[in-house]
Design a protein around this motif. Structure first.
Motif, PDB file in Angstrom:
ATOM      1  N   ALA A 328       0.823  -1.206   0.000  1.00  0.00           N
ATOM      2  CA  ALA A 328       0.000   0.000   0.000  1.00  0.00           C
ATOM      3  C   ALA A 328       0.862   1.262   0.000  1.00  0.00           C
ATOM      4  N   ALA A 329       1.949   1.246   0.757  1.00  0.00           N
ATOM      5  CA  ALA A 329       2.827   2.419   0.818  1.00  0.00           C
ATOM      6  C   ALA A 329       3.416   2.727  -0.549  1.00  0.00           C
ATOM      7  N   LEU A 330       3.877   1.707  -1.251  1.00  0.00           N
ATOM      8  CA  LEU A 330       4.451   1.927  -2.580  1.00  0.00           C
ATOM      9  C   LEU A 330       3.364   2.263  -3.592  1.00  0.00           C
ATOM     10  N   PHE A 331       2.157   1.734  -3.399  1.00  0.00           N
ATOM     11  CA  PHE A 331       1.035   2.111  -4.270  1.00  0.00           C
ATOM     12  C   PHE A 331       0.766   3.614  -4.162  1.00  0.00           C
ATOM     13  N   ILE A 332       0.737   4.126  -2.944  1.00  0.00           N
ATOM     14  CA  ILE A 332       0.491   5.555  -2.730  1.00  0.00           C
ATOM     15  C   ILE A 332       1.608   6.379  -3.361  1.00  0.00           C
ATOM     16  N   ALA A 333       2.852   5.928  -3.199  1.00  0.00           N
ATOM     17  CA  ALA A 333       3.983   6.639  -3.795  1.00  0.00           C
ATOM     18  C   ALA A 333       3.854   6.660  -5.313  1.00  0.00           C
ATOM     19  N   GLN A 334       3.519   5.531  -5.908  1.00  0.00           N
ATOM     20  CA  GLN A 334       3.369   5.459  -7.359  1.00  0.00           C
ATOM     21  C   GLN A 334       2.208   6.316  -7.849  1.00  0.00           C
ATOM     22  N   ALA A 335       1.092   6.283  -7.123  1.00  0.00           N
ATOM     23  CA  ALA A 335      -0.098   7.029  -7.532  1.00  0.00           C
ATOM     24  C   ALA A 335       0.110   8.533  -7.467  1.00  0.00           C
ATOM     25  N   THR A 336       0.943   8.977  -6.504  1.00  0.00           N
ATOM     26  CA  THR A 336       1.186  10.416  -6.330  1.00  0.00           C
ATOM     27  C   THR A 336       2.463  10.877  -7.025  1.00  0.00           C
ATOM     28  N   GLY A 337       3.071  10.010  -7.805  1.00  0.00           N
ATOM     29  CA  GLY A 337       4.242  10.382  -8.582  1.00  0.00           C
ATOM     30  C   GLY A 337       5.515  10.528  -7.782  1.00  0.00           C
ATOM     31  N   VAL A 338       5.599   9.891  -6.613  1.00  0.00           N
ATOM     32  CA  VAL A 338       6.804   9.952  -5.788  1.00  0.00           C
ATOM     33  C   VAL A 338       7.728   8.793  -6.172  1.00  0.00           C
ATOM     34  N   ASP A 339       8.905   9.139  -6.640  1.00  0.00           N
ATOM     35  CA  ASP A 339       9.871   8.119  -7.053  1.00  0.00           C
ATOM     36  C   ASP A 339      10.820   7.817  -5.899  1.00  0.00           C
ATOM     37  N   LEU A 340      10.627   6.666  -5.281  1.00  0.00           N
ATOM     38  CA  LEU A 340      11.440   6.290  -4.126  1.00  0.00           C
ATOM     39  C   LEU A 340      12.699   5.556  -4.577  1.00  0.00           C
ATOM     40  N   SER A 341      13.830   5.980  -4.034  1.00  0.00           N
ATOM     41  CA  SER A 341      15.083   5.288  -4.328  1.00  0.00           C
ATOM     42  C   SER A 341      15.129   3.966  -3.568  1.00  0.00           C
ATOM     43  N   ILE A 342      16.111   3.141  -3.892  1.00  0.00           N
ATOM     44  CA  ILE A 342      16.274   1.872  -3.180  1.00  0.00           C
ATOM     45  C   ILE A 342      16.512   2.127  -1.702  1.00  0.00           C
ATOM     46  N   GLY A 343      17.313   3.140  -1.390  1.00  0.00           N
ATOM     47  CA  GLY A 343      17.586   3.473   0.003  1.00  0.00           C
ATOM     48  C   GLY A 343      16.326   3.878   0.741  1.00  0.00           C
ATOM     49  N   GLU A 344      15.473   4.683   0.086  1.00  0.00           N
ATOM     50  CA  GLU A 344      14.227   5.120   0.717  1.00  0.00           C
ATOM     51  C   GLU A 344      13.273   3.946   0.907  1.00  0.00           C
ATOM     52  N   GLN A 345      13.278   3.019  -0.035  1.00  0.00           N
ATOM     53  CA  GLN A 345      12.425   1.836   0.101  1.00  0.00           C
ATOM     54  C   GLN A 345      12.913   0.943   1.239  1.00  0.00           C
ATOM     55  N   LEU A 346      14.217   0.839   1.392  1.00  0.00           N
ATOM     56  CA  LEU A 346      14.747   0.047   2.501  1.00  0.00           C
ATOM     57  C   LEU A 346      14.423   0.702   3.846  1.00  0.00           C
ATOM     58  N   LEU A 347      14.462   2.039   3.877  1.00  0.00           N
ATOM     59  CA  LEU A 347      14.068   2.747   5.100  1.00  0.00           C
ATOM     60  C   LEU A 347      12.597   2.490   5.398  1.00  0.00           C
ATOM     61  N   LEU A 348      11.778   2.535   4.358  1.00  0.00           N
ATOM     62  CA  LEU A 348      10.354   2.240   4.510  1.00  0.00           C
ATOM     63  C   LEU A 348      10.153   0.831   5.051  1.00  0.00           C
ATOM     64  N   LEU A 349      10.948  -0.109   4.539  1.00  0.00           N
ATOM     65  CA  LEU A 349      10.862  -1.505   4.985  1.00  0.00           C
ATOM     66  C   LEU A 349      11.219  -1.618   6.463  1.00  0.00           C
ATOM     67  N   LEU A 350      12.278  -0.919   6.888  1.00  0.00           N
ATOM     68  CA  LEU A 350      12.712  -0.973   8.279  1.00  0.00           C
ATOM     69  C   LEU A 350      11.661  -0.371   9.203  1.00  0.00           C
ATOM     70  N   LEU A 370      -0.069   1.543   8.880  1.00  0.00           N
ATOM     71  CA  LEU A 370       0.357   2.147   7.618  1.00  0.00           C
ATOM     72  C   LEU A 370       0.579   3.642   7.811  1.00  0.00           C
ATOM     73  N   ALA A 371      -0.317   4.298   8.536  1.00  0.00           N
ATOM     74  CA  ALA A 371      -0.171   5.728   8.828  1.00  0.00           C
ATOM     75  C   ALA A 371       1.103   5.976   9.633  1.00  0.00           C
ATOM     76  N   ALA A 372       1.388   5.095  10.592  1.00  0.00           N
ATOM     77  CA  ALA A 372       2.606   5.240  11.399  1.00  0.00           C
ATOM     78  C   ALA A 372       3.851   5.110  10.540  1.00  0.00           C
ATOM     79  N   THR A 373       3.800   4.203   9.570  1.00  0.00           N
ATOM     80  CA  THR A 373       4.942   4.002   8.681  1.00  0.00           C
ATOM     81  C   THR A 373       5.173   5.218   7.789  1.00  0.00           C
ATOM     82  N   LEU A 374       4.097   5.732   7.197  1.00  0.00           N
ATOM     83  CA  LEU A 374       4.222   6.878   6.302  1.00  0.00           C
ATOM     84  C   LEU A 374       4.627   8.140   7.051  1.00  0.00           C
ATOM     85  N   ALA A 375       4.224   8.239   8.323  1.00  0.00           N
ATOM     86  CA  ALA A 375       4.557   9.422   9.117  1.00  0.00           C
ATOM     87  C   ALA A 375       6.060   9.552   9.323  1.00  0.00           C
TER      88      ALA A 375
END
Length: 442
Positions: A328-350, A370-375
């Motif tokens: 869901a987090a990556l879906f929101i990023a894709q839908a809003t045009g946010v291009d996450l780097s590999i490093g940012e995705q790994l941070l999101l994963l952590l 999910l809200a806590a993760t995105l925050a």
């Protein structure tokens, strides 16, 4: 004492009786979900008005979850051969939880990158209404690691049983069970009392399950009446991706784990079919928690292992929630045009790995985590959650089902690792034909 394999000379169990189809909880819940869905679709106002039926049933079940967990855990620990065995179960359970639930996060992230369900939507983040998810975001900000750990310790011994949270109950039950074990023989009457109380409470579970079809009917009628099937069509790619990913995770990942430990995931699903339908109908895995514990004991899992692994897994082994969070987090990023780097995705994963711990298996918990993760990962706008708010109820059902199956698999696996699995009982349970009622339900 840990349960050992039944000796060959043990008397054969008395065959269970075949129930008429109309008396089967499985058939009753199926019918209730179908009728509830039809009513919610054709008479949405009536379906929404039936919400109290589902809420009342979940409240009834939650009413007895605390005493069931307390009695099962305390008596199970009291019957252990040593406290070393308790440590062994805890270490193996948490090791399993960390590995498998973390793998679920990775699966959700990989699928989101491959399928890209939000690509091309071109949503402008400034047009989103953050007020629609403000309540979830505020709850997410309240979740801190220190606060989570402090909340495990109840204000009083009795408040753990009345607070409605699983982990404080588990905490006091473990302490109480250890105390019984340390006291030894003088505490034997307490153990006898707990065992007798266990019989009474599980009989009460059987009584309350008579209302399960009514609860599933009301809950599903509300879901369809409130949100409508059309809502799914608007974000069909995301919903289909999540359901397919969860199904593949259950069949391939959990299926492989099951096969390596000597049982079939499909037969386990069939064994738990009535409980899974109840989870589907109520969108809450807690609604079937007492029955899951009883059925796993019937299937040969050690009582102490069931008492420790199942309640703990409801907070720390949320495979479905983890798949949902990264997807869901990556879906929101894709839908809003946010291009996450590999490093940012790994941070999101952590961050997701940390925020997912402590989420209860109830409706809305996945959305809050999910809200806590995105925050904590500001690159992805929290307001983007409004894109999936309308379909979260349908996603919640899949999360709950995957979490439920994952905890059942974990309990059997840890039981096997501990030498506390009765193989004959497991084979008998998983190979029982449809329509056969276990002894406690006859």
């Amino acid at each position: 004492m840990m349960r050992s394999v039944i000796e060959a000379e043990a008397p054969a169990p008395v065959p269970a009786q075949r129930l008429p189809l109309y008396r089967s909880l499985y058939a009753q819940v199926i019918a209730a979900i179908l009728f509830g869905g039809l009513l919610g679709h054709f008479s949405p106002d009536v379906g929404v008005a039936l919400k109290p039926l589902g809420d009342a049933f979940i409240a009834l079940v939650k009413m007895i979850i605390a005493p069931v967990i307390f009695i099962t855990v305390a008596s199970g620990i009291a019957g252990m051969s040593s406290l070393k065995a308790l440590r062994s179960v805890a270490f193996k359970a948490f090791g399993y939880f960390i590995v498998v639930s973390s793998f679920a996060l990775v699966v959700g992230m990989v699928v989101a990158n491959v399928v890209q369900p939000g690509a091309g939507m071109g949503i402008d983040p400034t047009t989103l209404d953050p007020g629609a998810v403000a309540s979830y975001a505020s709850k997410a900000h309240e979740q801190t690691i220190v606060g989570f750990l402090m909340n495990i310790i109840p204000t009083t011994f009795m408040s753990a049983l009345t607070g409605g949270d699983i982990l404080p109950v588990l905490f006091v039950a473990i302490l109480f069970g250890i105390s019984i074990s340390l006291v030894g023989a003088p505490a034997a009457p307490v153990v006898t009392l707990l065992e007798s109380a266990s019989e009474v409470f599980f009989r009460l579970v059987g009584v309350l399950m008579k209302a399960a079809p009514l609860g599933a009917f009301g809950a599903f009628a509300f879901t369809i009446g409130k949100y409508g099937i059309d809502v799914i069509a608007n974000l069909a790619k995301l919903v289909a991706t999540f359901y397919l990913t969860s199904a593949l995770f259950v069949l391939l990942v959990l299926g492989a784990i099951a096969r390596l430990n000597g049982f079939s995931i499909l037969r386990l699903i069939s064994y738990l079919r009535a409980e899974l339908l109840l989870v589907l109908g109520t969108s809450s895995s807690e609604s079937a928690l007492p029955n899951l514990m009883k059925k796993l004991e019937t299937a040969g899992c050690g009582k102490a292992v069931v008492g420790l692994v199942v309640p703990t897994g409801y907070s720390f082994n949320l495979d479905g929630t983890n798949i949902y969070m990264t997807l869901a987090a990556l879906f929101i990023a894709q839908a809003t045009g946010v291009d996450l780097s590999i490093g940012e995705q790994l941070l999101l994963l952590l961050v997701a790995a940390l925020s997912s711990k402590g989420a209860a298996g109830v409706t809305g918990a996945g959305f809050i985590t999910l809200a806590a993760t995105l925050a904590v990962t500001p690159s992805v706008p929290v307001a983007g959650m409004t894109l999936i708010l309308g379909i979260d109820r349908f996603m919640s059902e899949c999360r709950a089902l995957t979490n439920f199956i994952g905890n059942a698999v974990a309990t059997i696996v840890v039981s096997r690792w501990e030498g506390a699995l009765d193989r004959q009982a497991l084979e008998t349970a998983l190979n029982s034909p449809a329509g056969i009622a276990p002894p406690e339900q006859q």
